[in-house]
Scaffold this active site. Structure first.
Site, PDB file in Angstrom:
ATOM      1  N   HIS A 159       0.833  -1.222   0.000  1.00  0.00           N
ATOM      2  CA  HIS A 159       0.000   0.000   0.000  1.00  0.00           C
ATOM      3  C   HIS A 159       0.862   1.265   0.000  1.00  0.00           C
ATOM      4  O   HIS A 159       0.430   2.309   0.480  1.00  0.00           O
ATOM      5  CB  HIS A 159      -0.955   0.043   1.189  1.00  0.00           C
ATOM      6  CG  HIS A 159      -1.727  -1.217   1.411  1.00  0.00           C
ATOM      7  ND1 HIS A 159      -2.974  -1.437   0.904  1.00  0.00           N
ATOM      8  CD2 HIS A 159      -1.379  -2.359   2.071  1.00  0.00           C
ATOM      9  CE1 HIS A 159      -3.394  -2.649   1.254  1.00  0.00           C
ATOM     10  NE2 HIS A 159      -2.428  -3.238   1.944  1.00  0.00           N
ATOM     11  N   SER A 280      14.954  21.222 -16.818  1.00  0.00           N
ATOM     12  CA  SER A 280      13.760  22.038 -17.052  1.00  0.00           C
ATOM     13  C   SER A 280      14.181  23.308 -17.769  1.00  0.00           C
ATOM     14  O   SER A 280      15.268  23.835 -17.535  1.00  0.00           O
ATOM     15  CB  SER A 280      13.119  22.376 -15.713  1.00  0.00           C
ATOM     16  OG  SER A 280      12.354  23.558 -15.820  1.00  0.00           O
ATOM     17  N   LYS A 286      16.386  21.634 -11.701  1.00  0.00           N
ATOM     18  CA  LYS A 286      15.698  20.377 -11.946  1.00  0.00           C
ATOM     19  C   LYS A 286      16.547  19.313 -12.650  1.00  0.00           C
ATOM     20  O   LYS A 286      17.310  19.615 -13.560  1.00  0.00           O
ATOM     21  CB  LYS A 286      14.431  20.605 -12.778  1.00  0.00           C
ATOM     22  CG  LYS A 286      13.332  21.372 -12.094  1.00  0.00           C
ATOM     23  CD  LYS A 286      12.788  20.679 -10.841  1.00  0.00           C
ATOM     24  CE  LYS A 286      12.006  19.432 -11.144  1.00  0.00           C
ATOM     25  NZ  LYS A 286      10.729  19.727 -11.782  1.00  0.00           N
ATOM     26  N   GLU A 293       9.440   8.136 -16.961  1.00  0.00           N
ATOM     27  CA  GLU A 293       8.102   8.723 -17.155  1.00  0.00           C
ATOM     28  C   GLU A 293       7.565   8.407 -18.553  1.00  0.00           C
ATOM     29  O   GLU A 293       6.394   8.065 -18.725  1.00  0.00           O
ATOM     30  CB  GLU A 293       8.147  10.243 -16.973  1.00  0.00           C
ATOM     31  CG  GLU A 293       8.324  10.656 -15.528  1.00  0.00           C
ATOM     32  CD  GLU A 293       8.552  12.152 -15.391  1.00  0.00           C
ATOM     33  OE1 GLU A 293       7.874  12.773 -14.596  1.00  0.00           O
ATOM     34  OE2 GLU A 293       9.424  12.708 -16.093  1.00  0.00           O
TER      35      GLU A 293
END
Ligand code: ARG
Length: 462
Positions: A159, A280, A286, A293
């Site tokens: 979980h 970024s 970043k 992804e």
């Protein structure tokens, strides 16, 4: 091109509308099958000669013509024509132009319906092998990480809540197993791909004296299909192949999700190499995990491809229907997406590092040895349900005081059960917890070492 000059133009008096040529053509994607189409034609021509349906000379001319065409296509010198619809007719038409009447005999006892099935089967047979090799690379990367970090303890989750401590290597080997099943699934699917369809002709077989076994031997198929109608209408093997690929993609996607989480500041478990991240355009600080992804994101198209194929088959009457031409793009896109995903994942894994201190620090909170305390009480003859409740109360006490189980004194522990003694302390450590889980398939170091050694042996890594 008028219909009269088309390979099937005999019964037509009017030309095909340009819009129809555009709409029905598949050459812009099925050109990918040229090598397979030519390999099938070679075997077919040799069989025709063997059976006396064409002469040896005609066969030689066909083979020479096909060799030229294959070279032209691979050199990028071949002009594919939309009005010739598909790869089969593009090749056949040029063959006839090149060698004349002998070329016009190649399609004897053959239909595009069994020809296209053959091409896809030959293509998928090849791709199955390539994907298997890529899966092995990914499995090797996991075994490499498992070996490198052997002994490192991390929190295990259910979980997405800290559950029980385990070895990082055990986590790596979980993925080894998943991709191993994917290899097995492909191997099994290959059994149903690797059957010769040619000789089924349009749908009912042929009255000409062909030898299907000869063609099967020439193309290295262990067997031939049993029913001509089933054969030309069947794409089960393609659906199954795309399902196998979908499972691979889902495994890649689950891994990607973990890599995204682990490389976040919040988890801080892993460091993806700079060369496998992007920045970024506005936020200078970043370093983004775009590769995992994108892999996660590409799962949508693979699942979509599977749905497209499944829906394609639904409701098709026997036998061949032109709908089946729609099988190729989902199959090709799946092969491309999954093979790219596997290749880049293997590279990414080989270049990543785990933050061992953070992993171990994370095991110090979350009462992850609570089950061990319950098991300890079980050994002291307390029924498990009762032990569960005792430990639940102990944890609630810790939560209230902001303590971990390892912070409690023997006196404090004994408030919850008289059965607790000072031999409890090693039980409460994460190391003690991991070491105790020696059940087959468990996370104890002895078990993980065995599993690693077995994996290294199976992959020939020793
Ligand atoms: N391009 C077609 C396909 O991919 C080849 C078979 C066409 N057969 C036919 N009778 N129109 O399915």
């Amino acid at each position: 091109m008028t219909n009269k000059s088309k390979l099937w133009g005999g019964r037509f008096s009017e030309g095909t509308a340009a819009s129809v040529e555009q709409f029905t053509a598949s050459i812009h994607y099925d050109c990918r099958l040229y090598r397979h189409d030519i390999a099938g034609s070679r075997a077919h021509a040799k069989m025709l000669a063997e059976q006396g349906l064409i002469t040896r000379e005609e066969c030689d001319r066909i083979l020479a013509g096909l060799a030229e065409i294959e070279q032209e296509i691979s050199d990028g010198r071949f002009e594919f024509k939309l009005e010739l619809e598909d790869i089969h007719m593009n090749i056949e038409k040029v063959l006839v132009d090149k060698i004349g009447p002998a070329g016009a005999k190649l399609h004897t006892a053959r239909s595009r319906n069994d020809q296209v099935s053959l091409d896809i089967r030959l293509y998928l047979r090849e791709e199955t092998e390539r994907l298997t090799a890529l899966l092995l690379d990914v499995q090797q990367a996991f075994v490499g990480l498992g070996r490198k970090y052997l002994g490192v303890i991390m929190p295990g989750y259910t979980h997405l809540q800290r559950a029980q401590p385990l070895l990082l290597s055990h986590h790596m080997l979980a993925y080894y197993e998943m991709f191993g099943r994917d290899r097995e699934r492909l191997r099994d699917c290959l059994k149903r791909i690797n059957i010769l369809p040619l000789g089924s002709a349009a749908l009912a077989g042929t009255g000409l004296p062909i030898d299907r076994e000869y063609v099967a031997r020439a193309l290295d198929f262990p067997s031939i299909t049993a029913n001509s109608m089933d054969t030309v209408g069947d794409r089960d093997f393609a659906v199954e192949f795309v399902f196998c690929c979908t499972m691979i993609q889902l495994h890649l996607s689950r891994l990607s999700e973990e890599l995204v989480l682990w490389s976040s500041e919040e988890f801080g478990f892993a460091d993806l190499s700079d060369s496998f991240c992007t920045g970024s355009s506005i936020m200078p600080q970043k370093k983004n995990p775009d590769i995992p992804e994108l892999i996660r994101g590409k799962s949508g198209r693979v699942v979509g491809n599977l749905m497209a194929l499944v829906t394609l088959i639904k409701g098709l009457p026997l036998t061949y229907n032109r709908d089946l031409q729609e099988d190729k793009e989902p199959v090709f896109d799946t092969v491309d997406t999954v093979s790219q995903g596997l290749a880049i994942t293997a590279e990414l894994l080989a270049n990543m590092e785990f933050k061992v201190d953070n992993l171990e620090a994370a095991t110090r909170a979350g009462f992850m040895t609570a089950t061990d305390l319950a098991d300890y009480l079980v050994v002291k003859n307390i029924p498990f349900r009762q032990a569960h409740s005792i430990v639940g109360k102990t944890v609630a006490y810790c939560v209230e005081l902001g303590k971990e189980l390892t912070d409690l004194s023997l006196d404090e522990l004994r408030r919850f059960s008289e059965a607790i003694d000072k031999d409890v302390f090693p039980v409460l450590t994460v190391k003690g917890s991991v070491d105790s889980r020696q059940s087959a398939g468990g996370t104890a170091q002895v078990r993980v070492e065995e599993a690693l050694a077995q994996a290294e042996k199976d992959l020939g890594m020793q």
